[in-house]
Write a protein that holds these residues in place. Structure first.
Motif, PDB file in Angstrom:
ATOM      1  N   LEU A  89      46.085  33.935  31.940  1.00  0.00           N
ATOM      2  CA  LEU A  89      45.930  35.155  31.017  1.00  0.00           C
ATOM      3  C   LEU A  89      47.197  35.897  31.156  1.00  0.00           C
ATOM      4  N   ALA A  90      48.142  35.992  32.308  1.00  0.00           N
ATOM      5  CA  ALA A  90      49.361  36.628  32.279  1.00  0.00           C
ATOM      6  C   ALA A  90      50.311  35.857  31.472  1.00  0.00           C
ATOM      7  N   ILE A  91      50.107  34.674  31.291  1.00  0.00           N
ATOM      8  CA  ILE A  91      51.146  33.939  30.407  1.00  0.00           C
ATOM      9  C   ILE A  91      50.746  34.247  28.935  1.00  0.00           C
ATOM     10  N   ALA A  92      49.398  34.376  28.547  1.00  0.00           N
ATOM     11  CA  ALA A  92      49.231  34.517  27.246  1.00  0.00           C
ATOM     12  C   ALA A  92      49.621  35.912  26.906  1.00  0.00           C
ATOM     13  N   ARG A  93      49.379  36.942  27.951  1.00  0.00           N
ATOM     14  CA  ARG A  93      49.613  38.282  27.375  1.00  0.00           C
ATOM     15  C   ARG A  93      51.310  38.432  27.466  1.00  0.00           C
ATOM     16  N   ALA A  94      51.983  37.647  28.308  1.00  0.00           N
ATOM     17  CA  ALA A  94      53.303  37.645  28.209  1.00  0.00           C
ATOM     18  C   ALA A  94      54.002  37.206  26.641  1.00  0.00           C
ATOM     19  N   CYS A  95      53.007  36.167  26.148  1.00  0.00           N
ATOM     20  CA  CYS A  95      53.440  35.719  24.890  1.00  0.00           C
ATOM     21  C   CYS A  95      52.871  36.695  23.662  1.00  0.00           C
ATOM     22  N   GLY A  96      52.354  37.920  24.135  1.00  0.00           N
ATOM     23  CA  GLY A  96      52.005  38.800  23.127  1.00  0.00           C
ATOM     24  C   GLY A  96      50.537  38.414  22.458  1.00  0.00           C
ATOM     25  N   ARG A  97      49.695  37.726  23.269  1.00  0.00           N
ATOM     26  CA  ARG A  97      48.407  37.138  22.648  1.00  0.00           C
ATOM     27  C   ARG A  97      47.319  38.206  23.302  1.00  0.00           C
ATOM     28  N   LYS A  98      46.471  38.464  22.189  1.00  0.00           N
ATOM     29  CA  LYS A  98      45.100  39.184  23.029  1.00  0.00           C
ATOM     30  C   LYS A  98      44.458  38.374  23.573  1.00  0.00           C
ATOM     31  N   THR A  99      43.745  38.822  24.631  1.00  0.00           N
ATOM     32  CA  THR A  99      43.034  38.079  25.681  1.00  0.00           C
ATOM     33  C   THR A  99      41.657  38.420  25.918  1.00  0.00           C
ATOM     34  N   VAL A 100      40.747  37.793  26.274  1.00  0.00           N
ATOM     35  CA  VAL A 100      39.602  37.716  26.661  1.00  0.00           C
ATOM     36  C   VAL A 100      39.087  37.209  27.901  1.00  0.00           C
ATOM     37  N   LEU A 101      38.735  37.977  28.794  1.00  0.00           N
ATOM     38  CA  LEU A 101      38.406  37.466  30.141  1.00  0.00           C
ATOM     39  C   LEU A 101      36.815  37.267  30.199  1.00  0.00           C
ATOM     40  N   HIS A 102      36.231  36.044  30.289  1.00  0.00           N
ATOM     41  CA  HIS A 102      34.868  35.934  30.379  1.00  0.00           C
ATOM     42  C   HIS A 102      34.331  35.584  31.737  1.00  0.00           C
ATOM     43  N   LEU A 103      33.634  36.777  32.351  1.00  0.00           N
ATOM     44  CA  LEU A 103      33.367  36.388  33.722  1.00  0.00           C
ATOM     45  C   LEU A 103      32.017  35.793  33.928  1.00  0.00           C
ATOM     46  N   HIS A 104      32.020  34.612  34.859  1.00  0.00           N
ATOM     47  CA  HIS A 104      30.648  33.915  35.250  1.00  0.00           C
ATOM     48  C   HIS A 104      30.667  34.035  36.496  1.00  0.00           C
ATOM     49  N   GLY A 105      29.537  33.752  37.149  1.00  0.00           N
ATOM     50  CA  GLY A 105      29.276  33.431  38.589  1.00  0.00           C
ATOM     51  C   GLY A 105      28.863  34.617  39.332  1.00  0.00           C
ATOM     52  N   GLY A 106      28.073  34.461  40.261  1.00  0.00           N
ATOM     53  CA  GLY A 106      27.484  35.652  41.048  1.00  0.00           C
ATOM     54  C   GLY A 106      28.219  36.175  41.937  1.00  0.00           C
ATOM     55  N   GLY A 107      29.522  35.228  42.562  1.00  0.00           N
ATOM     56  CA  GLY A 107      30.120  35.839  43.364  1.00  0.00           C
ATOM     57  C   GLY A 107      31.417  36.789  43.310  1.00  0.00           C
ATOM     58  N   PHE A 108      31.380  37.120  42.177  1.00  0.00           N
ATOM     59  CA  PHE A 108      32.682  37.959  41.851  1.00  0.00           C
ATOM     60  C   PHE A 108      32.652  39.394  42.436  1.00  0.00           C
ATOM     61  N   ARG A 109      31.690  39.854  42.376  1.00  0.00           N
ATOM     62  CA  ARG A 109      31.505  41.026  42.893  1.00  0.00           C
ATOM     63  C   ARG A 109      31.792  40.950  44.725  1.00  0.00           C
ATOM     64  N   GLU A 110      31.468  40.113  45.505  1.00  0.00           N
ATOM     65  CA  GLU A 110      31.813  39.832  46.779  1.00  0.00           C
ATOM     66  C   GLU A 110      33.276  39.573  46.847  1.00  0.00           C
ATOM     67  N   TYR A 111      33.796  38.719  46.024  1.00  0.00           N
ATOM     68  CA  TYR A 111      35.210  38.207  45.684  1.00  0.00           C
ATOM     69  C   TYR A 111      36.193  39.262  45.879  1.00  0.00           C
ATOM     70  N   ALA A 112      35.696  40.278  44.845  1.00  0.00           N
ATOM     71  CA  ALA A 112      36.458  41.294  44.485  1.00  0.00           C
ATOM     72  C   ALA A 112      36.800  42.365  45.633  1.00  0.00           C
ATOM     73  N   GLN A 113      35.526  42.604  46.295  1.00  0.00           N
ATOM     74  CA  GLN A 113      35.488  43.920  47.110  1.00  0.00           C
ATOM     75  C   GLN A 113      35.555  43.537  48.394  1.00  0.00           C
ATOM     76  N   ILE A 114      35.136  42.345  49.010  1.00  0.00           N
ATOM     77  CA  ILE A 114      34.997  41.970  50.381  1.00  0.00           C
ATOM     78  C   ILE A 114      36.165  41.112  50.908  1.00  0.00           C
ATOM     79  N   GLU A 115      36.248  39.841  49.902  1.00  0.00           N
ATOM     80  CA  GLU A 115      37.067  38.616  50.511  1.00  0.00           C
ATOM     81  C   GLU A 115      38.550  39.005  49.978  1.00  0.00           C
ATOM     82  N   SER A 116      38.953  39.935  49.205  1.00  0.00           N
ATOM     83  CA  SER A 116      40.345  40.117  48.720  1.00  0.00           C
ATOM     84  C   SER A 116      41.082  41.216  49.318  1.00  0.00           C
ATOM     85  N   GLY A 117      42.153  40.633  50.041  1.00  0.00           N
ATOM     86  CA  GLY A 117      43.006  41.743  50.689  1.00  0.00           C
ATOM     87  C   GLY A 117      43.698  42.878  49.556  1.00  0.00           C
ATOM     88  N   PRO A 118      44.535  43.904  50.015  1.00  0.00           N
ATOM     89  CA  PRO A 118      44.974  44.812  49.002  1.00  0.00           C
ATOM     90  C   PRO A 118      45.791  44.118  47.953  1.00  0.00           C
TER      91      PRO A 118
END
Length: 356
Positions: A89-118
């Motif tokens: 996605l970062a590469i696409a944005r750097a090339c000036g493209r519009k980007t759609v991030l399509h989130l799947h999977g039930g673990g994203f909330r835990e990944y983003a809030q608990i498992e990830s550091g600052p």
């Protein structure tokens, strides 16, 4: 000009994300919107996965610079998948493209809030905020994303499944439970085995068909310890034809997960007119209302799980009522046509015209 560059796991592979992408392809969405697909991951060796990812980086960079797609649409879940896809996605944005991030999977909330550091939380928020749109599977997931990254622009597109013709009731086997998912704790498979041990004395003919990969040896050991080995069939990974046959044979579909997005297997079971026993996690409560089109039990509550299964095994009329309502829910809200229309509307919102 190429319209859409879509990126994700190989659509002939396993799992819910692959099933979503394959559904789009089979429904003709790729042709209607001139989608070019790049696979970044497949079920293979670690070395092959690394080669696929490195090749995808160069292909995405080349396509963005040479063909300038109107939209780069990326399917991702959590952890390593998000790390790979956020780079693209970062590469696409750097090339000036519009980007759609399509989130799947039930673990994203835990990944983003608990498992990830600052630092990783900063990167996740940046990725969400800088995407032209973040597709979520439900209103509740959309709300979480906006709380986590207030600048994110969310768009809800539920998972969808084709709705098969009404099957013959004669195909249904008596007292046969069906579980489709990875054999691991997060899917509740070991809780299900405990519930089976409670129910077998009451229903001596009870059978559990378990379709999916994962730690099948651990499942086998647990079933032996509980003395229900003769009541559990390990199917391994099942393809579409075998899945449909197993759904036709099933008395009840059960998926007692701890974490989910909007499970494709559950929607497929509902589309087949099966009564479902699931947990109120992820987007499931937006699809299943307790006592109306399925039964809900809390994750890890073996007694409640056994009770819900007991009620359905003992009451054919209840199974039929819930199964009929489940199928109607899919027809109204989770059919392939409804999801494709919603995704096409997002593309139009981002300036892409179908057929132009």
């Amino acid at each position: 000009m190429l319209k859409v560059l879509m990126i994700g796991t190989a659509y002939e592979g396993r799992g819910g994300v692959a099933a979503v992408i394959e559904g789009l392809r089979q429904a003709g969405f790729f042709e209607r919107h001139q989608v070019y697909f790049v696979a970044t991951h497949a079920d293979s060796t670690r070395w092959t996965k690394l080669r696929m990812m490195l090749a995808a980086v160069w292909r995405v960079l080349y396509i963005c610079l040479r063909h300038r797609p109107g939209i780069v649409h990326v399917h991702t879940s959590s952890r390593a998948s998000f790390a790979r896809k956020s780079l693209l996605l970062a590469i696409a944005r750097a090339c000036g493209r519009k980007t759609v991030l399509h989130l799947h999977g039930g673990g994203f909330r835990e990944y983003a809030q608990i498992e990830s550091g600052p630092l990783l939380r900063w990167w996740i928020r940046r990725t969400l905020s800088r995407s032209s749109a973040v597709v979520t599977l439900s209103d509740s997931w959309s709300g979480f994303v906006r709380e986590y990254a207030p600048q994110a622009r969310t768009w809800v597109v539920s998972n969808s499944v084709p709705v098969p013709p009404v099957g013959a009731a004669a195909a249904e086997a008596p007292a046969r439970l069906l579980f489709l998912g990875r054999a691991e704790r997060d899917k509740g498979v070991f809780d299900l085995l405990e519930a089976m041990a409670v129910l077998v004395p009451e229903f001596p003919a009870l059978q559990l068909a378990l379709g999916g990969d994962g730690d099948l040896a651990a499942v086998e050991r647990s079933a032996a310890r509980l003395q229900i080995g003769g009541h559990v069939s390990l199917l391994g990974w099942v393809g579409p034809e075998q899945r449909d046959a197993e759904l036709a044979r099933a008395t009840v579909f059960v998926l007692p997960s701890y974490h989910e997005g909007l499970p494709m297997a559950m929607l497929e079971a509902m589309a087949a007119g099966k009564a479902v026993v699931v947990t109120p996690v992820g987007a499931i409560p937006e699809a299943v209302s307790a006592g109306e089109n399925g039964l809900l039990v809390q994750p890890g509550d073996v007694a409640a799980l056994a009770g819900a299964l007991r009620a359905l095994l003992a009451d054919a009329a209840l199974r039929a009522r819930l199964g009929h309502a489940a199928r109607a829910t899919v027809l109204a809200r989770y059919s392939t046509e409804a999801a494709l229309a919603r995704l096409a509307a997002l593309y139009r919102e981002l300036g892409l015209r179908e057929g132009a």
